[in-house]
Design an enzyme around this catalytic site. Structure first.
Site, short mmCIF file in Angstrom:
data_model
loop_
_atom_site.label_atom_id
_atom_site.label_comp_id
_atom_site.label_asym_id
_atom_site.label_seq_id
_atom_site.Cartn_x
_atom_site.Cartn_y
_atom_site.Cartn_z
N PHE A 23 -1.44 -7.51 0.38
CA PHE A 23 -0.05 -6.61 0.57
C PHE A 23 -0.63 -7.08 2.09
O PHE A 23 -1.32 -7.09 3.03
CB PHE A 23 -0.44 -5.06 0.06
CG PHE A 23 0.29 -4.25 -0.64
CD1 PHE A 23 1.32 -3.37 -0.52
CD2 PHE A 23 -0.56 -4.20 -1.58
CE1 PHE A 23 1.94 -3.21 -1.58
CE2 PHE A 23 -0.21 -4.02 -2.63
CZ PHE A 23 1.20 -2.52 -2.57
N HIS A 53 -9.15 -3.80 -2.78
CA HIS A 53 -7.70 -4.06 -2.92
C HIS A 53 -7.37 -5.41 -3.86
O HIS A 53 -5.98 -5.49 -4.10
CB HIS A 53 -6.82 -3.12 -2.71
CG HIS A 53 -6.89 -1.83 -2.87
ND1 HIS A 53 -6.74 -0.87 -2.96
CD2 HIS A 53 -7.20 -0.88 -1.92
CE1 HIS A 53 -6.45 -0.07 -3.05
NE2 HIS A 53 -7.25 0.17 -1.68
N ASP A 59 -8.75 1.59 -7.99
CA ASP A 59 -8.24 2.63 -7.16
C ASP A 59 -9.15 3.99 -7.39
O ASP A 59 -8.64 3.97 -8.73
CB ASP A 59 -6.47 2.99 -6.90
CG ASP A 59 -5.80 2.15 -6.35
OD1 ASP A 59 -6.10 1.07 -6.39
OD2 ASP A 59 -4.57 2.13 -6.76
N HIS A 63 -7.83 6.81 -2.18
CA HIS A 63 -6.60 5.78 -1.81
C HIS A 63 -5.34 6.52 -1.56
O HIS A 63 -4.87 6.22 -1.00
CB HIS A 63 -6.93 3.86 -3.07
CG HIS A 63 -5.54 3.74 -2.50
ND1 HIS A 63 -5.73 3.30 -1.24
CD2 HIS A 63 -4.56 3.18 -3.25
CE1 HIS A 63 -4.44 2.36 -1.52
NE2 HIS A 63 -3.85 2.52 -2.92
N GLU A 176 -5.17 -2.88 -11.58
CA GLU A 176 -3.94 -3.06 -10.58
C GLU A 176 -4.43 -4.50 -10.80
O GLU A 176 -5.51 -5.00 -10.15
CB GLU A 176 -3.23 -2.93 -9.49
CG GLU A 176 -3.03 -1.38 -9.32
CD GLU A 176 -2.82 -0.66 -7.80
OE1 GLU A 176 -1.67 0.29 -8.22
OE2 GLU A 176 -3.48 -0.79 -7.00
#
Length: 213
Positions: A23, A53, A59, A63, A176
């Site tokens: 991100f 991450h 997670d 978070h 993820e």
């Protein structure tokens, strides 16, 4: 003496590197050497900095909620056991119930959804996420952990994180940034244990799937 064929393994973790997609604004992976083999130094030693991450990760509830458990306080049993990989390749922008219904019969407690033909190796803000209703539908069927082969269960531009908040309400765990490119649809054993990082909001995992006997 009889011999048995080892169970096949699928490594579903991307390589963690400085080029790993993250991100915008997150801390990238960086490795530096604090000692190197030389006269008087018998070892190579490295130090790492990175967001938890980066790469395949779990997670923690912390978070997305204040006063929620950090990753070192999350029970491990959910990250280990029977798992179903469901293909929803091309689903966009959200995984919905209709993408999951074909694999509904006798769902195990863990579900990973493949939406990518090939997992992204560069940052792609248009990645597919989960609809909150799909998470609730899975939870109603006894699912305790969900996963996805994109960076997040919420869209990149979400400010309210509806799907993460659905996980919190239903007490589900999440994985993820998986890589499911070569994994056929079906059932496996999942092994994806988070590190015991004190107070952290997430942890990298070396996620693998093992062929069931």
């Amino acid at each position: 003496m009889s011999s048995s064929t080892p169970s096949r393994l699928w490594d579903i973790s991307p390589t963690v590197s400085p080029d790993a997609p993250i991100f915008p604004g997150d801390e990238p992976y960086h490795l530096r050497w604090t000692a190197q083999l030389a006269p008087g130094c018998p070892v190579n030693l490295s130090a790492l900095t990175m967001s938890p991450h980066v790469g395949a990760h779990a997670d923690a509830p912390l978070h997305y909620a204040h006063d929620a458990p950090a990753i070192d306080a999350v029970p491990l049993d959910t990250y280990l056991g029977r798992c179903r990989v469901i293909h929803a390749i091309g689903a966009a922008p959200l995984i919905t119930v209709k993408h999951l219904q074909h694999a509904e019969s006798q769902l195990p407690p863990r579900v990973l959804v493949r939406v990518c033909q090939r997992a992204d190796t560069v940052w792609n803000p248009a990645f597919t996420a989960y609809a909150p209703e799909a998470i609730a539908w899975l939870a109603e069927r006894g699912v305790k952990l969900i996963g996805i082969d994109t960076p997040s269960v919420d869209p990149a531009d979400s400010k309210v994180l509806d799907s993460h908040q659905q996980l919190r309400r239903l007490d589900l765990r999440v994985l993820e940034n998986l890589v499911l490119d070569d994994v056929p649809e079906g059932d496996y054993e999942l092994i994806a244990l988070p590190l015991k990082l004190q107070g952290a909001c997430a942890s990298p995992v070396r996620a693998i799937l093992r062929e069931l006997p």
